[in-house]
Write a protein that holds these residues in place. Sequence first.
Motif: not given
Length: 136
Positions: A60, A71-72, A93-97, A103, A105-106
């Motif tokens: 992360r 995008d995921n 990318i698994v997840r983004q916030t 950002w 980013l996972s």
Amino acid sequence: MTGLDDEGEDVLWNLTATGPAERSQRRRAVRARVEVPVTMPWSDGMLSGHTVDLSEAGLRALVDGWGLPPDNGAKIQVGVDLRERTVHLRGEIVRQTVQGPRWLLSVRFLDVPEGDSDSLRRRVFQALREERAAAE
């Protein structure tokens, strides 16, 4: 007291807590809260920031964002500076916030070469040792 009472037919374990409860890791790879520099080419530019946590399976990272975040499922290249060397890995990318201009980013690593996996694991365990030493 910890011990085993096996005098009868049934076996009885006597256990005593030796410290506070800790969260367990239910992951294939151990991860650590460690901050190392990362770079990710994105949309004709370069995202830069640092990891929030790291494992040999992914990370992360908090990066300075601009434009639209990935995008995921987006495939991305990741450079991770591990002090002794920088590893360059393919990821997804698994997840983004979005957190304002930054950002979170996972990223799941894809097809990590064995040497890079060893370097990541070494850095993770070093961070865990440092964290434990600081807590003592």
